[in-house]
Design a protein around this motif. Structure first.
Motif: not given
Length: 524
Positions: A301-302, A309-310, A381-384, A472-473
């Motif tokens: 899953x990870x 995201x990558x 995630x925070x950056x997005x 998803x993150x």
């Protein structure tokens, strides 16, 4: 059994041992494959006729304002001028217009079709690399990428189907690189140097990405989009010559090695006279136990969520910078490439720090993997989320994107290293399984972005894209934090008991990679 060839000493003498010549050339090979993988993301910005497609128009009403609000439907759409102002926009748009009028969904197909080939070649590549020759599998992987890259301009001019065919074949080659290099590490790296050699080799993926994005932007802006493929493909041919001459599958086949280094490697791996010989007995993989293992599913899953995201950062950020921030081709390339250099440094520092803390027994393997995986989910995630509301602050947006990409470097010390923790005897098989499934985001992301941004190239559309990625993150963080483990699983001991009933199960995290290889006949 492999016949041992006379040892004549390293080509660079005692300064650089043969195993590190392999590591450096392996790193360059990975850099080539990843560089040729991502160059289309930048080159396509110069290949497209943005005026016809709609990318070059930012509303026309921005005037001298940095940010305009254009009412469309029920929401305000933010329109950015380029960093240099509206006048620069016209110049940049004209310079960036290329010959191809491809719709956004077709662009997504062209970017994702690489992964069609990548998806199917990993497990077969692992088997061929182990049972035949990892050296030649790696040469094939790079060679097919080089040939297809050189043919790309001609076939693209004929029809976009030609570009699709070349990208699929490049993906077939790319999918075999990790299995091939995993076999090489198994045969060449002493257990106490495995982390160092692995880092040197696989850090080439980030380095190749950065160099390719930067070089593709400079070439496409100065010499035209065709030069991206001709120059990068041509330069890669040099590596192929060096690889054939200087690299062998194992130390016993290598003539450019000292007798002392050969003895040190083979003795440390426990294969003094037989390393590289075909292993006849391969205990079967306990498939049922693997697929009912909670820690394995946590890794899977990870891996899948993080790859989404990558690939979002790797493939789609150049289009976000063009569509929303109105960067021209060269500025786009520089801003997209620079974060990968600090990412390279950060990933090595993080890995070394976590290893030091484990050596001091301040944290265990489970905590180390969860810390690194948390970093590569929370920070991006925070950056997005910030990018969703940062508007047209170009410098701030570039900095935020850079921080997000650097944070992604935590994956190398996180879930990507976790396979060998839970089952060193089956690590190759586990990596092949998770990486095959995690290739699906590489196919879906470009199609998804193309669908969302079709006729709607603005921050409103990109907010939807970024929110999906953030979700998803979040899933990755929760699943891996709750269910992830760095402990060896009971079903890993099956192979050891099968091979040697009197030999105790190995729980040491430094289990040599060739131990996993000899146990199940598979590599990642």
């Amino acid at each position: 059994m492999t016949e041992e060839v006379p040892a004549r000493g390293s080509v660079l003498g005692k300064c650089v041992p043969a195993r590190y010549i392999l590591a450096v050339l392996g790193s360059i090979g990975m850099a080539i494959v990843y560089g040729l993988k991502v160059n289309l993301s930048v080159a396509m910005v110069a290949m497209l006729n943005h005026t016809a497609v709609g990318h070059g128009s930012h509303g026309g009403g921005a005037g001298d304002h940095t940010l305009s609000n254009v009412t469309g439907g029920h929401s305000d759409v933010e329109i950015c001028s380029p960093p240099g102002g509206a006048d620069t926009n016209a110049t940049a748009t004209t310079a960036a217009d290329g010959p191809f009028i491809w719709s956004e969904p077709l662009q997504g197909t062209l970017l994702s079709c690489y992964f069609w080939g990548y998806l199917v070649s990993q497990i077969p590549g692992a088997r061929v690399a182990e049972n035949f020759s990892a050296k030649w599998v790696m040469l094939f992987s790079v060679g097919i990428n080089v040939v297809c890259t050189l043919l790309t301009p001609v076939l693209t001019e004929l029809h976009y189907a030609g570009l699709i065919a070349m990208r699929v074949l490049e993906g077939v080659g790319g999918g075999a690189t990790f299995p091939a290099m995993h076999c090489m590490i198994a045969a060449w790296a002493p257990p106490n140097e495995r982390s160092v050699m692995s880092t040197i080799i696989y850090v080439g993926t980030s380095f190749g990405t950065a160099i390719s994005i930067l070089l593709a932007g400079v070439l496409s802006a100065g010499l035209g989009w065709e030069s991206v493929f001709y120059v990068m493909g041509g330069l890669s041919c040099i590596w192929m010559f060096l690889w054939v001459i200087l690299v062998q599958d194992n130390p016993n086949k290598q003539r450019f090695i000292s007798a002392e280094e050969r003895q040190m490697i083979t003795s440390s791996l426990g294969n003094d006279q037989q390393h590289g010989a075909a292993k006849e007995e391969h205990p079967p993989v306990p498939w049922k136990k693997v697929f009912t293992s909670v820690p394995f599913w946590a890794i899977l899953v990870a891996h899948c969520c993080n790859n989404w995201g990558w690939y979002m950062f790797l493939i789609e950020i150049p289009f976000y910078m063009k569509q929303v921030l109105a960067f021209n081709v060269s500025s786009n390339a520089v801003a997209s490439a620079l974060p990968y250099f600090p990412m390279l440094i950060f990933s090595m520092i993080l890995g070394k720090s976590l290893d030091s803390l484990k050596a001091k027994q301040k944290i265990n393997t489970t905590i180390a993997r969860k810390i690194a995986t948390s970093i590569c989910t929370i920070i991006p995630g925070i950056c997005l989320l910030i990018l969703c509301y940062i508007g047209c602050k170009h410098t701030a947006a570039v900095v935020v994107m850079a921080v997000g990409i650097v944070g992604m470097g935590g994956m190398f010390s996180g879930f990507l290293s976790n396979h060998i923790d839970i089952a060193p005897n089956y690590a190759g098989t586990l990596v092949a399984l998770t990486n095959t499934v995690a290739t699906l985001p590489g196919i879906i992301v470009p199609l998804f972005v193309g669908y969302i941004t079709k006729g709607n190239q603005n921050i409103g559309a990109w907010r939807i894209i970024f929110f999906v990625t953030i979700a998803l993150f979040t899933i990755e963080f929760l699943i891996y934090t709750i269910f992830g483990s760095g402990e060896e699983q009971p079903w890993n001991k099956t192979a050891q008991k099968t091979n040697d009933p009197e030999k105790p199960a190995v729980t040491d995290e430094s289990t040599p990679l060739n131990g996993a290889k000899s146990a199940n006949g598979t590599t990642a």
